[in-house]
Design a protein around this motif. Structure first.
Motif, short mmCIF file in Angstrom:
data_model
loop_
_atom_site.label_atom_id
_atom_site.label_comp_id
_atom_site.label_asym_id
_atom_site.label_seq_id
_atom_site.Cartn_x
_atom_site.Cartn_y
_atom_site.Cartn_z
N ALA A 193 0.84 -1.19 0.00
CA ALA A 193 0.00 0.00 0.00
C ALA A 193 0.88 1.24 0.00
CB ALA A 193 -0.92 0.01 1.21
N ILE A 194 0.60 2.14 -0.94
CA ILE A 194 1.29 3.43 -0.98
C ILE A 194 0.33 4.43 -0.33
CG2 ILE A 194 2.49 5.08 -2.48
CD1 ILE A 194 3.43 2.32 -3.18
N ILE A 195 0.80 5.02 0.76
CA ILE A 195 -0.08 5.91 1.51
C ILE A 195 0.61 7.25 1.80
CG2 ILE A 195 -1.32 3.98 2.59
CD1 ILE A 195 0.34 4.54 5.16
N ARG B 152 9.08 7.71 -3.16
CA ARG B 152 8.54 8.89 -3.85
C ARG B 152 7.86 8.39 -5.10
NH1 ARG B 152 12.50 12.97 -5.48
NH2 ARG B 152 13.63 11.18 -6.26
N GLY B 153 6.81 9.05 -5.48
CA GLY B 153 6.12 8.58 -6.68
C GLY B 153 5.13 9.60 -7.21
N TYR B 154 4.41 9.17 -8.22
CA TYR B 154 3.33 10.01 -8.74
C TYR B 154 2.25 9.12 -9.32
CZ TYR B 154 5.78 9.31 -13.18
OH TYR B 154 6.40 8.76 -14.25
N GLY B 155 1.06 9.67 -9.40
CA GLY B 155 -0.06 8.96 -9.99
C GLY B 155 -0.55 9.70 -11.22
N ARG B 156 -1.86 9.81 -11.32
CA ARG B 156 -2.44 10.38 -12.54
C ARG B 156 -2.18 11.86 -12.70
NH1 ARG B 156 -8.64 8.59 -12.46
NH2 ARG B 156 -8.47 9.61 -10.44
N GLN B 157 -1.89 12.55 -11.58
CA GLN B 157 -1.74 14.01 -11.68
C GLN B 157 -0.30 14.41 -12.00
OE1 GLN B 157 -3.37 12.58 -9.10
NE2 GLN B 157 -5.44 13.09 -9.70
N LYS B 158 0.44 13.51 -12.58
CA LYS B 158 1.84 13.81 -12.93
C LYS B 158 1.97 15.23 -13.49
CE LYS B 158 5.53 12.30 -15.92
NZ LYS B 158 5.88 11.64 -17.16
N GLU C 133 -8.89 13.32 -0.90
CA GLU C 133 -8.20 14.21 -1.83
C GLU C 133 -7.32 13.39 -2.79
OE1 GLU C 133 -8.72 17.55 -1.73
OE2 GLU C 133 -10.12 17.11 -0.10
N VAL C 134 -6.98 13.99 -3.93
CA VAL C 134 -6.08 13.28 -4.84
C VAL C 134 -4.76 13.00 -4.12
CG1 VAL C 134 -7.08 14.20 -6.96
CG2 VAL C 134 -5.16 15.39 -5.89
N GLY C 135 -4.18 11.85 -4.43
CA GLY C 135 -2.91 11.49 -3.81
C GLY C 135 -3.04 10.58 -2.60
N ASP C 136 -4.22 10.08 -2.33
CA ASP C 136 -4.42 9.20 -1.16
C ASP C 136 -3.66 7.89 -1.28
OD1 ASP C 136 -5.91 10.73 0.52
OD2 ASP C 136 -7.84 9.78 0.07
N GLY C 137 -3.32 7.50 -2.50
CA GLY C 137 -2.49 6.31 -2.67
C GLY C 137 -3.20 5.13 -3.29
N LYS C 138 -2.53 4.00 -3.24
CA LYS C 138 -3.02 2.79 -3.91
C LYS C 138 -2.68 1.56 -3.11
CE LYS C 138 -3.74 4.32 -8.37
NZ LYS C 138 -3.02 4.71 -9.54
N ILE C 139 -3.42 0.53 -3.35
CA ILE C 139 -3.14 -0.77 -2.73
C ILE C 139 -2.97 -1.79 -3.84
CG2 ILE C 139 -3.99 -2.52 -1.13
CD1 ILE C 139 -5.77 -0.39 0.16
N1 LIG Z 1 0.23 2.63 -11.39
C1 LIG Z 1 1.04 2.81 -10.35
N2 LIG Z 1 2.12 2.03 -10.20
C2 LIG Z 1 2.96 2.20 -9.15
N3 LIG Z 1 2.79 3.13 -8.21
C3 LIG Z 1 1.72 3.93 -8.32
C4 LIG Z 1 0.78 3.82 -9.39
N4 LIG Z 1 -0.17 4.75 -9.23
C5 LIG Z 1 0.14 5.39 -8.10
N5 LIG Z 1 1.28 4.92 -7.56
C6 LIG Z 1 1.92 5.34 -6.34
O1 LIG Z 1 0.90 5.80 -5.46
C7 LIG Z 1 1.14 7.17 -5.10
C8 LIG Z 1 -0.18 7.86 -4.96
O2 LIG Z 1 -0.90 7.76 -6.18
P1 LIG Z 1 -2.24 8.56 -6.32
O3 LIG Z 1 -3.07 8.31 -5.12
O4 LIG Z 1 -1.94 9.98 -6.66
O5 LIG Z 1 -2.88 7.80 -7.58
P2 LIG Z 1 -3.87 8.39 -8.66
O6 LIG Z 1 -4.13 7.30 -9.64
O7 LIG Z 1 -3.31 9.67 -9.19
O8 LIG Z 1 -5.21 8.65 -7.82
P3 LIG Z 1 -5.83 10.06 -7.40
O9 LIG Z 1 -6.56 10.56 -8.60
O10 LIG Z 1 -6.72 9.75 -6.24
O11 LIG Z 1 -4.70 10.95 -6.99
C9 LIG Z 1 2.03 7.70 -6.19
O12 LIG Z 1 2.79 8.79 -5.70
C10 LIG Z 1 2.89 6.49 -6.52
O13 LIG Z 1 3.92 6.38 -5.55
#
Ligand SMILES: Nc1ncnc2c1ncn2[C@@H]1O[C@H](COP(=O)(O)OP(=O)(O)OP(=O)(O)O)[C@@H](O)[C@H]1O
Ligand SMILES: [Mg+2]
Length: 112
Positions: A6-8, A34-40, A85-91
């Motif tokens: 889980a990324i939190i 450190r990472g990013y999701g859809r809001q890159k 909020e955006v950035g809550d993470g993933k499992i």
């Molecule tokens: N597809 C992925 N593969 C690996 N890691 C990911 C992936 N998507 C997100 N992460 C990791 O999870 C973190 C949080 O992602 P985030 O919650 O912003 O996802 P999101 O898809 O952009 O959802 P949201 O729209 O809620 O922000 C990222 O900073 C990254 O570390």
């Protein structure tokens, strides 16, 4: 056995850990990542500061448990790590073939 990765948000770690402990889950690995999701490329708030950069600090927790404990752990993490909020993470959930407790040589579910 399953592995839950889980990324939190970093500030949610204590709450998630406490909830998992309370529910009887033993063993947890934690890394600062450190990472990013859809809001890159878009802004995300971390500790009151806006990040314009691609990589935002997050915490990764890894928990290996038996198949029947998996849904419960996911539910706890989802509930305690969510802000809405955006950035809550993933499992991410995957299957673990085997495990070994090094001290005793126990393997499989005995080892977790
Ligand atoms: N597809 C992925 N593969 C690996 N890691 C990911 C992936 N998507 C997100 N992460 C990791 O999870 C973190 C949080 O992602 P985030 O919650 O912003 O996802 P999101 O898809 O952009 O959802 P949201 O729209 O809620 O922000 C990222 O900073 C990254 O570390
Ligand atoms: Mg995002």
């Amino acid at each position: 056995m399953k592995k839950i990765e889980a990324i939190i948000r970093p500030h949610k770690l204590d709450e998630v850990q406490e909830a998992l402990l309370e529910a009887g889950y033993a063993g947890l690995s934690v890394s600062e990542i450190r990472g990013y999701g859809r809001q890159k490329g878009h802004r995300e708030i971390y500790r009151g500061a806006e990040y314009n950069i691609n990589f935002v600090p997050k915490i990764k927790i890894e928990l290996v448990c038996s198949d029947n404990q998996c849904d419960g752990a996911i539910e706890i993490i989802e509930k305690t790590a969510r802000t809405g909020e955006v950035g809550d993470g993933k499992i991410f959930i995957s299957t673990i073939d085997d495990a070994v407790r090094i001290r005793t040589g126990e393997s499989g579910e005995e080892a977790i």
